[in-house]
Design a protein around this motif. Structure first.
Motif, PDB file in Angstrom:
ATOM      1  N   ILE A 294       0.868  -1.325   0.003  1.00  0.00           N
ATOM      2  CA  ILE A 294       0.128   0.123   0.132  1.00  0.00           C
ATOM      3  C   ILE A 294       1.005   1.042  -0.103  1.00  0.00           C
ATOM      4  O   ILE A 294       0.426   2.266  -0.764  1.00  0.00           O
ATOM      5  CB  ILE A 294      -0.963   0.006   1.134  1.00  0.00           C
ATOM      6  CG1 ILE A 294      -1.958  -1.025   1.242  1.00  0.00           C
ATOM      7  CG2 ILE A 294      -1.728   1.367   1.440  1.00  0.00           C
ATOM      8  CD1 ILE A 294      -2.835  -1.149  -0.013  1.00  0.00           C
ATOM      9  N   TRP A 295       2.130   1.128   0.567  1.00  0.00           N
ATOM     10  CA  TRP A 295       3.071   2.271   0.880  1.00  0.00           C
ATOM     11  C   TRP A 295       3.459   2.612  -0.653  1.00  0.00           C
ATOM     12  O   TRP A 295       3.421   4.016  -0.948  1.00  0.00           O
ATOM     13  CB  TRP A 295       4.052   1.841   1.838  1.00  0.00           C
ATOM     14  CG  TRP A 295       5.245   2.859   1.729  1.00  0.00           C
ATOM     15  CD1 TRP A 295       4.983   4.317   2.538  1.00  0.00           C
ATOM     16  CD2 TRP A 295       6.049   3.259   0.938  1.00  0.00           C
ATOM     17  NE1 TRP A 295       6.191   4.947   2.491  1.00  0.00           N
ATOM     18  CE2 TRP A 295       6.967   4.328   1.338  1.00  0.00           C
ATOM     19  CE3 TRP A 295       6.856   2.364  -0.046  1.00  0.00           C
ATOM     20  CZ2 TRP A 295       8.288   4.672   0.776  1.00  0.00           C
ATOM     21  CZ3 TRP A 295       8.186   2.735  -0.592  1.00  0.00           C
ATOM     22  CH2 TRP A 295       8.705   4.063  -0.407  1.00  0.00           C
ATOM     23  N   PHE A 296       3.889   1.850  -1.259  1.00  0.00           N
ATOM     24  CA  PHE A 296       4.492   2.049  -2.779  1.00  0.00           C
ATOM     25  C   PHE A 296       3.352   2.614  -3.746  1.00  0.00           C
ATOM     26  O   PHE A 296       3.377   3.074  -4.498  1.00  0.00           O
ATOM     27  CB  PHE A 296       4.994   0.476  -3.290  1.00  0.00           C
ATOM     28  CG  PHE A 296       5.533   0.955  -4.441  1.00  0.00           C
ATOM     29  CD1 PHE A 296       7.055   1.507  -4.354  1.00  0.00           C
ATOM     30  CD2 PHE A 296       5.195   0.519  -5.585  1.00  0.00           C
ATOM     31  CE1 PHE A 296       7.699   1.693  -5.531  1.00  0.00           C
ATOM     32  CE2 PHE A 296       5.899   0.649  -6.762  1.00  0.00           C
ATOM     33  CZ  PHE A 296       7.028   1.176  -6.886  1.00  0.00           C
ATOM     34  N   GLU A 297       2.099   1.648  -3.503  1.00  0.00           N
ATOM     35  CA  GLU A 297       1.029   2.268  -4.223  1.00  0.00           C
ATOM     36  C   GLU A 297       0.748   3.799  -4.121  1.00  0.00           C
ATOM     37  O   GLU A 297       0.560   4.571  -5.082  1.00  0.00           O
ATOM     38  CB  GLU A 297      -0.315   1.571  -4.099  1.00  0.00           C
ATOM     39  CG  GLU A 297      -1.658   1.965  -5.129  1.00  0.00           C
ATOM     40  CD  GLU A 297      -2.786   0.944  -4.712  1.00  0.00           C
ATOM     41  OE1 GLU A 297      -3.597   1.218  -5.468  1.00  0.00           O
ATOM     42  OE2 GLU A 297      -2.757   0.156  -3.657  1.00  0.00           O
ATOM     43  N   ASN A 298       0.773   4.252  -2.786  1.00  0.00           N
ATOM     44  CA  ASN A 298       0.544   5.641  -2.417  1.00  0.00           C
ATOM     45  C   ASN A 298       1.708   6.355  -3.033  1.00  0.00           C
ATOM     46  O   ASN A 298       1.387   7.705  -3.526  1.00  0.00           O
ATOM     47  CB  ASN A 298       0.184   5.821  -0.912  1.00  0.00           C
ATOM     48  CG  ASN A 298      -0.864   5.058  -0.489  1.00  0.00           C
ATOM     49  OD1 ASN A 298      -1.923   5.126  -1.205  1.00  0.00           O
ATOM     50  ND2 ASN A 298      -1.098   4.675   0.866  1.00  0.00           N
ATOM     51  N   LEU A 299       2.895   6.122  -2.948  1.00  0.00           N
ATOM     52  CA  LEU A 299       3.968   6.645  -3.448  1.00  0.00           C
ATOM     53  C   LEU A 299       3.754   6.944  -4.785  1.00  0.00           C
ATOM     54  O   LEU A 299       4.020   7.980  -5.411  1.00  0.00           O
ATOM     55  CB  LEU A 299       5.310   5.905  -3.211  1.00  0.00           C
ATOM     56  CG  LEU A 299       6.489   6.591  -3.581  1.00  0.00           C
ATOM     57  CD1 LEU A 299       6.849   7.898  -2.906  1.00  0.00           C
ATOM     58  CD2 LEU A 299       7.809   5.573  -3.568  1.00  0.00           C
ATOM     59  N   ILE A 300       3.399   5.979  -5.686  1.00  0.00           N
ATOM     60  CA  ILE A 300       3.586   6.031  -7.341  1.00  0.00           C
ATOM     61  C   ILE A 300       2.112   6.851  -7.652  1.00  0.00           C
ATOM     62  O   ILE A 300       2.216   7.667  -8.439  1.00  0.00           O
ATOM     63  CB  ILE A 300       3.253   4.629  -7.837  1.00  0.00           C
ATOM     64  CG1 ILE A 300       4.666   4.096  -7.730  1.00  0.00           C
ATOM     65  CG2 ILE A 300       3.060   4.975  -9.278  1.00  0.00           C
ATOM     66  CD1 ILE A 300       5.859   4.655  -8.214  1.00  0.00           C
ATOM     67  N   GLU A 301       0.784   6.644  -6.856  1.00  0.00           N
ATOM     68  CA  GLU A 301      -0.386   7.110  -7.535  1.00  0.00           C
ATOM     69  C   GLU A 301      -0.890   8.333  -6.544  1.00  0.00           C
ATOM     70  O   GLU A 301      -1.990   8.860  -6.880  1.00  0.00           O
ATOM     71  CB  GLU A 301      -1.413   5.930  -7.851  1.00  0.00           C
ATOM     72  CG  GLU A 301      -0.774   5.191  -9.076  1.00  0.00           C
ATOM     73  CD  GLU A 301      -2.124   4.464  -9.751  1.00  0.00           C
ATOM     74  OE1 GLU A 301      -2.861   3.880  -8.982  1.00  0.00           O
ATOM     75  OE2 GLU A 301      -2.129   3.935 -10.811  1.00  0.00           O
ATOM     76  N   GLY A 302      -0.313   8.234  -5.642  1.00  0.00           N
ATOM     77  CA  GLY A 302      -0.888   9.181  -4.410  1.00  0.00           C
ATOM     78  C   GLY A 302      -2.241   8.696  -3.748  1.00  0.00           C
ATOM     79  O   GLY A 302      -2.606   7.430  -3.880  1.00  0.00           O
ATOM     80  N   LYS A 303      -2.639   9.565  -2.878  1.00  0.00           N
ATOM     81  CA  LYS A 303      -3.794   9.206  -2.010  1.00  0.00           C
ATOM     82  C   LYS A 303      -5.033   9.863  -2.610  1.00  0.00           C
ATOM     83  O   LYS A 303      -4.868  11.149  -3.107  1.00  0.00           O
ATOM     84  CB  LYS A 303      -3.775   9.415  -0.678  1.00  0.00           C
ATOM     85  CG  LYS A 303      -2.633   8.486  -0.109  1.00  0.00           C
ATOM     86  CD  LYS A 303      -2.419   8.883   1.241  1.00  0.00           C
ATOM     87  CE  LYS A 303      -1.266   7.954   1.976  1.00  0.00           C
ATOM     88  NZ  LYS A 303      -1.257   8.187   3.656  1.00  0.00           N
TER      89      LYS A 303
END
Length: 230
Positions: A100-109
């Protein structure tokens, strides 16, 4: 004079095969640069697509276009770019599925812009989004004032999701119609429920000048309490 369909030139452009490693390196570096640049632009700059999807489209489009027009760009090099981009794409999507951390890093929240009929002040000011632009987006969705909105969320693709209160739960809120909003003033003339013109906080005010307890601004506009027209 060069001949057409000179296959060594078409495929390799007289460059050694080891140059493919440099192409691979360049592709990965430019992919990361594009990703960072679009991440800095913000969600609204790439609306409807995620930042990651835009990077993929730009990268593949550039790789496909150059060998179509420029004879000094070998097709094998463009193919290597495609291989590199697809490889990075699969790696990144795999990492996003695992973290989840990497997903938020790439695509934001996804960001809350309105909570319970008021601006989510701390989150809203982080986004490169003007109040006028946001009001226009809400008016398109038939919103007359913030008291009709339970929450509004800026999604990772730059679009808005708006959830509404049921009619019986609509509360007084900051008016979004230009004629109403332009009546804001630092001086309250009549006792009524007013909304802060900056953050949307509402409260009953007596005549006089008042500071908003949420954002410390002092411009107020009389709140509306009308139900939403479907």
């Amino acid at each position: 004079m060069k001949e057409i369909f000179e296959w060594s030139r078409v495929l390799w452009n007289d460059l050694p095969a080891v140059f493919l490693l440099e192409v691979l390196f360049r592709s990965v570096v430019m992919f990361v640069v594009l990703l960072i640049a679009l991440r800095l632009v913000g969600k609204r700059g790439v609306r409807q697509l995620s930042i990651f999807e835009v990077v993929i489209i730009i990268s593949l489009g550039s790789a496909a276009g150059d060998p179509m027009f420029y004879e000094d760009v070998g097709m094998m090099h463009a193919i290597m770019v495609f291989v590199a981009i697809i490889g990075v794409y699969r790696l990144v999507t795999w990492l996003m599925a695992k973290s989840i951390w990497f997903e938020n890093l790439i695509e934001g929240k996804a960001i809350y812009l309105i909570r319970e009929g008021k601006f989510a002040f701390d989150d809203f000011k982080k986004e490169s989004l003007s109040q006028d632009e946001f009001f226009a987006e809400l008016r398109v969705r038939q919103v007359e004032h913030l008291g009709q909105v339970k929450c509004a969320i800026l999604e990772t693709n730059g679009d808005f999701s708006v959830l509404f209160y049921p009619d019986e739960e609509v509360r007084p809120g900051l008016p979004l119609l230009p004629d109403e909003f332009c009546r804001k003033s630092p001086e309250v003339q009549h006792p009524a429920i007013y909304a802060c013109a900056f953050c949307g906080h509402t409260e009953m005010l007596a005549p006089g000048r008042h500071h908003c307890p949420v954002c410390a601004h002092e411009e107020w506009v009389r709140a509306l309490n009308t139900r939403r027209i479907a």
